[in-house]
Design a protein around this motif. Structure first.
Motif, PDB file in Angstrom:
ATOM      1  N   ASP A  77      21.363  -1.749 -21.198  1.00 58.43           N
ATOM      2  CA  ASP A  77      20.463  -0.969 -22.049  1.00 58.43           C
ATOM      3  C   ASP A  77      20.084   0.363 -21.373  1.00 58.43           C
ATOM      4  O   ASP A  77      20.078   1.406 -21.999  1.00 58.43           O
ATOM      5  N   ARG A  78      19.800   0.302 -20.085  1.00 54.68           N
ATOM      6  CA  ARG A  78      19.447   1.533 -19.363  1.00 54.68           C
ATOM      7  C   ARG A  78      20.584   2.548 -19.415  1.00 54.68           C
ATOM      8  O   ARG A  78      20.349   3.748 -19.583  1.00 54.68           O
ATOM      9  N   GLU A  79      21.819   2.042 -19.243  1.00 54.63           N
ATOM     10  CA  GLU A  79      22.970   2.949 -19.267  1.00 54.63           C
ATOM     11  C   GLU A  79      23.181   3.528 -20.666  1.00 54.63           C
ATOM     12  O   GLU A  79      23.511   4.705 -20.817  1.00 54.63           O
ATOM     13  N   LEU A  80      22.994   2.720 -21.694  1.00 52.85           N
ATOM     14  CA  LEU A  80      23.175   3.209 -23.064  1.00 52.85           C
ATOM     15  C   LEU A  80      22.121   4.260 -23.387  1.00 52.85           C
ATOM     16  O   LEU A  80      22.410   5.277 -24.022  1.00 52.85           O
ATOM     17  N   LYS A  81      20.910   4.011 -22.950  1.00 53.26           N
ATOM     18  CA  LYS A  81      19.816   4.954 -23.191  1.00 53.26           C
ATOM     19  C   LYS A  81      20.163   6.304 -22.567  1.00 53.26           C
ATOM     20  O   LYS A  81      19.960   7.359 -23.144  1.00 53.26           O
ATOM     21  N   ARG A  82      20.757   6.249 -21.379  1.00 54.53           N
ATOM     22  CA  ARG A  82      21.078   7.454 -20.620  1.00 54.53           C
ATOM     23  C   ARG A  82      22.257   8.218 -21.235  1.00 54.53           C
ATOM     24  O   ARG A  82      22.280   9.441 -21.231  1.00 54.53           O
ATOM     25  N   LEU A  83      23.248   7.465 -21.771  1.00 49.04           N
ATOM     26  CA  LEU A  83      24.532   8.108 -22.078  1.00 49.04           C
ATOM     27  C   LEU A  83      25.001   8.041 -23.527  1.00 49.04           C
ATOM     28  O   LEU A  83      26.029   8.624 -23.856  1.00 49.04           O
ATOM     29  N   HIS A  84      24.278   7.325 -24.405  1.00 50.86           N
ATOM     30  CA  HIS A  84      24.884   6.997 -25.692  1.00 50.86           C
ATOM     31  C   HIS A  84      25.273   8.188 -26.561  1.00 50.86           C
ATOM     32  O   HIS A  84      26.180   8.101 -27.360  1.00 50.86           O
ATOM     33  N   ARG A  85      24.599   9.294 -26.444  1.00 43.65           N
ATOM     34  CA  ARG A  85      24.966  10.418 -27.302  1.00 43.65           C
ATOM     35  C   ARG A  85      26.193  11.153 -26.789  1.00 43.65           C
ATOM     36  O   ARG A  85      26.821  11.918 -27.493  1.00 43.65           O
ATOM     37  N   LYS A  86      26.516  10.909 -25.529  1.00 44.12           N
ATOM     38  CA  LYS A  86      27.546  11.717 -24.878  1.00 44.12           C
ATOM     39  C   LYS A  86      28.945  11.118 -24.974  1.00 44.12           C
ATOM     40  O   LYS A  86      29.927  11.829 -24.909  1.00 44.12           O
ATOM     41  N   THR A  87      29.049   9.790 -25.111  1.00 47.82           N
ATOM     42  CA  THR A  87      30.371   9.190 -24.937  1.00 47.82           C
ATOM     43  C   THR A  87      30.495   7.821 -25.602  1.00 47.82           C
ATOM     44  O   THR A  87      29.498   7.224 -26.005  1.00 47.82           O
ATOM     45  N   GLY A  88      31.757   7.358 -25.711  1.00 39.95           N
ATOM     46  CA  GLY A  88      32.013   5.973 -26.086  1.00 39.95           C
ATOM     47  C   GLY A  88      32.160   5.156 -24.803  1.00 39.95           C
ATOM     48  O   GLY A  88      32.306   5.714 -23.719  1.00 39.95           O
ATOM     49  N   PHE A  89      32.129   3.849 -24.933  1.00 38.24           N
ATOM     50  CA  PHE A  89      32.106   2.987 -23.737  1.00 38.24           C
ATOM     51  C   PHE A  89      33.230   1.946 -23.755  1.00 38.24           C
ATOM     52  O   PHE A  89      33.634   1.470 -24.823  1.00 38.24           O
TER      53      PHE A  89
END
Ligand code: ADP
Length: 226
Positions: A80-92
């Motif tokens: 969740d922390r990583e998604l919060k940080r990066l979700h607008r920038k990239t796919g995973f």
């Protein structure tokens, strides 16, 4: 012109240790500029934030040092922390997550919350014999913990590329322990595959072919979703 989707896609790699998840994740990451989110790396990294006021970091380190497995909720919190940080920038590409159906359910909740595309699961299928064979072939450097595969030059030379020391088999890469690990994962994997099958988002490829052939099969399976 390159067709661009409004939101990047997200992938979950499912397969037993030795099936080639890490190998395919690297190829996919390069091809689609996805962010490789490996929960093992997150657990290793957060321990270094222990000692301050990050309660989660302190708890993770305490469990890690005591050899106690980390609970589902902590893996979810780290993701969740990583998604919060990066979700607008990239796919995973999620690697070693979800490892259980409760984690898969939480991932569905998180992607909705962050307005991300629902993850597609790619299952890399290999037999027990092949997974065990590959794991017992791996070598590592006991000094700096670097892992080497048969295709690496250092493997053939039997010398660590970093420190030059001799390579060894990891204590948990013996045939007996690799078989045990395969069986532990087989049950979890069956349930996770079932979860994504029911959601109509399971892609299955055979992992028992050369690396580039597996990758071609993965790309083929992804075509309808690009
Ligand atoms: P996982 O992440 O699923 O544990 P890895 O990607 O680390 O798997 O691969 C495990 C081992 O198998 C590595 O030595 C890797 O080089 C090898 N490997 C991966 N894919 C293949 C393949 N298609 N054929 C043969 N060996 C492979």
């Amino acid at each position: 012109m390159h067709k661009s989707h409004p939101r990047p896609f997200n992938l979950v790699l499912v397969g037993p240790p030795g099936s080639g998840k890490g190998t395919q994740a690297q190829l996919l990451e390069e091809r689609f500029s996805l962010y490789h989110l490996a929960t093992g790396d997150l657990f290793r990294a957060i321990r270094f934030h222990a000692g301050g006021d990050d309660v989660l970091a302190n708890e993770v380190k305490a469990r890690y040092d005591a050899g106690i497995p980390q609970p589902d909720t902590v893996a979810v919190e780290l993701v969740d922390r990583e998604l919060k940080r990066l979700h607008r920038k990239t796919g995973f590409i999620f690697d070693a997550f979800p490892l259980s159906v409760p984690q898969a359910i939480e991932l569905e909740r998180m992607v909705k919350f962050y307005d991300m595309r629902s993850p597609l699961a790619i299952s890399i299928d290999v037999s027990e014999a092949e997974a065990v064979r590959r794991l017992t072939l791996r070598r590592f450097c006991p000094v700096d913990q670097h892992v080497y595969h048969p295709q690496d030059a250092a493997y053939t030379a039997n010398k660590c590329a970093v420190c030059g020391g001799p390579l060894m088999q990891r204590p948990d890469d013996t045939t007996e322990l690799a078989k045990k690990r395969y069986l532990t994962y087989a049950d979890r994997i069956m349930k996770i595959k079932e979860f994504y099958r029911e959601h109509g988002r399971l892609l299955e490829v055979s992992g028992e072919q050369p690396i580039q052939a597996v990758f071609r099969e993965v790309l083929q399976a992804l075509v309808p979703y690009l």
